[in-house]
Design an enzyme around this catalytic site. Sequence first.
Site, PDB file in Angstrom:
ATOM      1  CE1 TYR A  28      -2.826  -1.638   5.743  1.00 39.14           C
ATOM      2  CE2 TYR A  28      -2.737   0.609   4.970  1.00 39.14           C
ATOM      3  CZ  TYR A  28      -2.536  -0.629   4.733  1.00 39.14           C
ATOM      4  OH  TYR A  28      -3.411  -1.107   3.703  1.00 39.14           O
ATOM      5  CB  SER A  62      -0.727  -0.004   1.373  1.00 36.45           C
ATOM      6  OG  SER A  62      -1.619   1.348   1.338  1.00 36.45           O
TER       7      SER A  62
END
Length: 309
Positions: A184, A158
């Site tokens: 994350y 990501s």
Amino acid sequence: MSPLTTPFGFSSTTDEVTQGVDLTGSRAVVTGASSGLGAETARALAATGAEVTLAVRDVASGERVAKEITASTGRHEVHVAHLDLSDPASVTAFTAAWRGPLHILVNNAGVMACPERYTEQGWEWQFATNHLGHFALATGLHRALAAAGSARVVAVSSSGHQRSPIVWDDVHFAFRPYDPWLAYGQSKTANVLFAVEATRRWAGDNITVNACMPGAIHTNLQRHTSGRGSGLVPDHLIKTVEQGAATSVLLAASPLLDGVGGRYFVDCNESDVVDRRTGTLHGVARYAVDPDNAARLWDLSRDLLAQAR
């Protein structure tokens, strides 16, 4: 070396990037394939003729998706197997049960910005699920990948990796106040570093590993963020599931990627290396493709999993 470009881009779909591709005789595993990008990735690979295994935590949902794939593609070689990436024993059971070669592994499953949580081993949940579980899966399937003769692994990362490098002295937030987005970001950096080091280590087995940013897509991944991810992406940059899965499927199936590994792709093209956060969905941080970082993370991951046995 210039970034690799393809004829595809932001709006390309899975069916477009696989046009003319025939994977008959190939076997693929897609994690997190019970919904969203994983389900579409599995469907697209099955449509090219591949035998596909949906590696999922929720077997009932996986069975439903498998039936939908068979109905839409006419392919009956669509299987479902249980896999909980946060549980090392579950990953070991999956890899021990695998028989024969494996041509494609798509490490798609993940969690995003979840509340503070730790595994039984004391591992931070996002690092454990997004990275360590997939690391254990890929290394556990290494022989099967090598047996394929020319295998590909896709690590779904990501642009969130730009939020954090690997914080080597405090990977599991034992000292830092927990921040779901930093956790994350660290886990997504780990996905890219895995692609770099696995490609280097497994070059002799003709296994290539690439990482990608699928884009901003509204899926179950955003369940901890009110369904909107970071909330910073404008509506005109939101992709459909078919567009979002296109980069993963391109890396897994297209002849344009033959022999290409250790790279990071966005919108079906290799992304530039950057030294500052871009504020966009493009760019891969230099720390995420640094070979020394990649080798260090490999050793750390191996050691953590060894301690869990």
